[in-house]
Scaffold this active site. Sequence first.
Site, mmCIF file in Angstrom:
data_model
loop_
_atom_site.group_PDB
_atom_site.id
_atom_site.type_symbol
_atom_site.label_atom_id
_atom_site.label_comp_id
_atom_site.label_asym_id
_atom_site.label_seq_id
_atom_site.Cartn_x
_atom_site.Cartn_y
_atom_site.Cartn_z
ATOM 1 N N GLU A 89 -62.765 5.611 -0.093
ATOM 2 C CA GLU A 89 -62.259 4.339 -0.590
ATOM 3 C C GLU A 89 -61.398 3.636 0.463
ATOM 4 O OE1 GLU A 89 -59.459 4.438 -3.835
ATOM 5 O OE2 GLU A 89 -59.320 2.264 -3.855
ATOM 6 N N ASP A 156 -45.068 10.806 4.514
ATOM 7 C CA ASP A 156 -44.474 9.527 4.849
ATOM 8 C C ASP A 156 -42.979 9.741 5.073
ATOM 9 O OD1 ASP A 156 -43.637 6.932 5.029
ATOM 10 O OD2 ASP A 156 -44.002 6.420 2.935
ATOM 11 N N ILE A 157 -42.525 9.405 6.254
ATOM 12 C CA ILE A 157 -41.078 9.483 6.503
ATOM 13 C C ILE A 157 -40.603 8.074 6.792
ATOM 14 C CG2 ILE A 157 -39.256 10.455 7.934
ATOM 15 C CD1 ILE A 157 -41.153 12.701 8.650
ATOM 16 N N ASP A 158 -39.578 7.665 6.082
ATOM 17 C CA ASP A 158 -39.154 6.284 6.229
ATOM 18 C C ASP A 158 -37.669 6.199 6.522
ATOM 19 O OD1 ASP A 158 -40.439 3.453 5.445
ATOM 20 O OD2 ASP A 158 -38.272 3.488 5.098
ATOM 21 N N CYS A 169 -28.001 0.983 13.208
ATOM 22 C CA CYS A 169 -28.699 -0.209 12.714
ATOM 23 C C CYS A 169 -28.648 -0.183 11.194
ATOM 24 C CB CYS A 169 -30.183 -0.220 13.080
ATOM 25 S SG CYS A 169 -30.571 0.222 14.752
ATOM 26 N N CYS A 175 -33.718 1.315 16.338
ATOM 27 C CA CYS A 175 -33.494 1.353 17.781
ATOM 28 C C CYS A 175 -33.821 2.745 18.297
ATOM 29 C CB CYS A 175 -32.052 0.975 18.114
ATOM 30 S SG CYS A 175 -30.870 2.236 17.608
ATOM 31 N N GLY A 208 -45.437 0.815 12.147
ATOM 32 C CA GLY A 208 -45.352 -0.570 12.579
ATOM 33 C C GLY A 208 -43.967 -1.159 12.440
ATOM 34 N N ARG A 209 -43.109 -0.471 11.704
ATOM 35 C CA ARG A 209 -41.761 -0.997 11.587
ATOM 36 C C ARG A 209 -40.714 0.109 11.652
ATOM 37 N NH1 ARG A 209 -39.432 -5.511 7.465
ATOM 38 N NH2 ARG A 209 -39.922 -3.975 5.855
ATOM 39 N N HIS A 213 -46.169 8.016 9.506
ATOM 40 C CA HIS A 213 -47.037 8.743 8.583
ATOM 41 C C HIS A 213 -47.644 9.915 9.319
ATOM 42 C CE1 HIS A 213 -47.745 4.624 6.498
ATOM 43 N NE2 HIS A 213 -46.639 5.188 6.090
ATOM 44 N N LEU A 370 -53.245 5.862 -1.863
ATOM 45 C CA LEU A 370 -53.710 5.096 -0.711
ATOM 46 C C LEU A 370 -52.607 5.043 0.335
ATOM 47 C CD1 LEU A 370 -55.146 2.264 -2.883
ATOM 48 C CD2 LEU A 370 -56.538 3.548 -1.257
ATOM 49 N N HIS A 378 -48.731 -4.269 11.461
ATOM 50 C CA HIS A 378 -47.691 -4.489 10.462
ATOM 51 C C HIS A 378 -47.530 -5.985 10.208
ATOM 52 C CE1 HIS A 378 -43.911 -4.613 8.363
ATOM 53 N NE2 HIS A 378 -44.069 -3.329 8.114
HETATM 54 ZN ZN ZN Z 1 -30.637 2.326 15.320
#
Ligand code: ZN
Lengths: 467, 478
Positions: A89, A156-158, A169, A175, A208-209, A213, A370, A378
């Site tokens: 999918e 997923d690590i955010d 930040c 950074c 992308g930000r 993943h 998904l 991004h």
């Molecule tokens: Zn920073």
Amino acid sequence: MDIDEPEIHENSDEDMAVGPSSNKKDDKEHNFWKNNSNEIKANPERFGIEESSMELLRVFYNRFFPYKTYCYWLNYNNIEMNKSFQNREFNFVKPGNEEVYIRYLSFDTIEEFKNEVLRVCPKKIDIGAVFTAKPKEKKSLKLSALKPVEKELVFDIDMDDYDEFRTCCSGATICEKCWQLIAVAIKILSAALREDFGFKHLLWVYSGRRGVHCWVCDERARKLNDDERKSIASYLGVIKGGAQQTKKVHLYKNSIHPSINRAHKIIEKYFEQVILEDQEVLKDKQEWTKVLDCIPDDNVRHRLNDNWSDNPSKHSIEKWDNLLEELNSSAKTTKNQKKADSLQICKIEIMLQYLYPRLDEAVSTKMNHLLKSPFCVHPITGRVCVPIILEECENFNPMTVPTISSLYNEINDYDRRNVKNDRERNLHDYEKTSLRPYIKYFEKFIQNVLKETLAKNRALNQTSMEF
Amino acid sequence: MFSSTDTNNKRALASSNIRGDRYEVKRHQKYPHALNFYSVPPTEEITIDEFEGFAFDRLQVLKALEGAILRNKSEEDIKDIDKKLSLPLHSDDAAKAYPLEEERRKDHISHFILRLAYSRTVDLRNWFLKYECALFKLRFIRENKEERLAFLNNENIRWKNLSQAERELMREKFTKEESNACSITYDDELFEIDFEKVPDLVAKRAVYIKEGKAYVPTTEQISLVMYEFRQRLAKALELASKSFITLRNERIMPMLDEIIKYDGRTQTTNNYSLIDNPNADNLAEHFPLCMQHLYQNLCEKHHLKHFARIQFNLFLKGIGLTVEEALAFWRKSFSEIDEAKFLKDYAYNIRHNYGLEGKRQDYKPLNCMSIISSYRPNSGEIHGCPFREFSQSNLSAKLVQMGVRDEEHIKEILNLTEGEHYQIACTKYFEITRGLSDKNNDNVIIGTIEHPNEYLNASVSNEKNRMKMNNKDKMVNK
Ligand SMILES: [Zn+2]
Ligand code: SF4
């Protein structure tokens, strides 16, 4: 599915997939899946890709996206396209200011996939599970005929999850300093997946930000059912509790699992630099209180707080030494064995609390979830979701990851400089830009994955010959 | 198995359940162990009465287990749940006191009836699988070590075992803390197994895992056994579901249908009242939350809307109020309504509920199932089951108001309602507010609240018990 129609969101869709995943910021959009409205809309300002960036995106899909390698990857075979790809999918998000998802896409060939990407020019591509049938034929299938059977094990690590103590930040920015938090997480998680579970093919991808993943591509990982995924996520979930919980790691002194021990050893290497130097988590009262809250003894807490309040300018490293001394001496003097144990283990608990990977469990536990695809762009930063070389993850700099506009400039520059240069005509476009190392790495990674399927197929053929 | 004449049934049932040869089913002259993996279906003939009785008794146990597990009962609490409800199963050492053969036969046959009845849909299969596993587990734990081993040997279940030398290698590698965390004692056996087979141990980080293998000590053997049991039963259910379609027997089908519809306990009779001289106001503190809510509203607003009135009036009837008493109660409560209007608009309905008007049907007090799902309240209506109809925040406020103070308790109840286990939430609420939730209390009720009047009766008799106990204490103190 005719994608020119407005997408109808049916109720039954909900059990087909658990909503697209990406970073936490997108959580709002998960809720849209629960709406019964015909189209799924989100705040246009947040997701807006302007006309000009649309053009850049088109160039990116036209000239840079590694279609072949990408499709061979999901096919786990580069000889002929099979179910692994064809029953997979995909989910495209249409370009434009609104979030319109085109769901249950699937493709029979690389060509078909490529043409559709070029035609729709999706601002986001999500990858879902491999089903028992082709998702695009959903309308003509019984619901029970479309069951997820395989998917990479994903993590997923955010950065969101580190915001409670991140000082360099805040919000969406990132950074080199705070990247180190992610880098340590990558190391710890990779070690556990490899050494404990025996997985070999870990593809780490920059989101992308402000996140990463991990796609675990081993066959054994792809075949895990939801219960097994849940058990792994829980095994790796050492950090427990949300914003309402100050102490998030609980250990027993006399019982430390080898995998925790290993994580601790990795953390020891980075804690001083990353947590005490870079983040300075003991710098001022507001920060150090969070650390002190993890100590299970009021007296120790007060003494340290008094000490530091008198000398607030002490460096975090010195304060940390104070803390260790206090823990040690209090552990020695107390007559209560339990108390002594909890004070002794406290140091490790704090270290883990700051540097052990913070995982978004929901992403990992459902085969049907998904996840944003590698080599997506991004929608806000315009950065390409490139793979991260595991061995060099500390040196990865998210700020230098190519964006669609930097790539556009690079390729134009290149073309201008090499108008008459025929020699290099055979080069792929990506090879002329800073995207090159990422795609090269991706190709090598996929080659290794494919080698394994090849070997397995050969072995299979042999045994079947013997019979 | 079911009737002396119908050989077709026999085959259908037999073939639906075994992997092996359907005709070569060995006749059970004896059950060597209390435990049973149910790999061989019964072949003997049983009466219709037995068929129904066995199935219902087992179902009752499974339902009780469901309730207990959802309410977080400890292993200790549930360890004899089957013995308490008529599906006892004793070990060999109890041979003198209990008819083992009979118990095991009932256990065996009832399992197969339910297996067939519950093989129909995925949901039914999953439910059955889950609670059969729970039942097997508690029984396995209950057996002593020798008996377990004998049973496993008999079933031919073995796992790869590390050699002494391999264990020594591990001992050198691990710290004491690490060995503890993985529960390894190096002198005892250690099984090597794919980590997928012991997800519960993986999840708890309770065992050592290396390169995809989990190292399971004998103390955690139950996980391995449960894996085997679950796998086999899941497969068997899958098979049974296929043969179910081909099983078109007029005798059995309706009976199986009945079983599924059965809600796990005998229907309470029309006469709910255990209470002498019932009086709504005096009993209010024993009302379940649904009725409390109506009662409080009635006291404040002196009015209840149509469905709320029916729900409450039938409840009063269940308490044992006569129609006169009920009329008096309503008259008093509707204090802002004049006599004429009351007689015209309300009295009729009240009498109607008592079967004195209209069709003269004697309506039964509503059970939880119908309160929960039959007439959901529209906006502005307050009837129904609060565990279903209240928002999470309103419910937790209500719980606090009713004296539930412990955060954990509130969370637990909210979780249950979120999982749509309203009656279980209600039962939990009952236990908490009556001080029955702590483990060493004998009065723990096993089942789930199925009826508001049952709730009331339980509450009243609980109070009586407590008073008796208190009196006894006083006597002793004197
Ligand atoms: Zn920073
Ligand atoms: S579960 Fe039954 S008794 Fe309890 S509140 Fe709901 S309807 Fe009333």
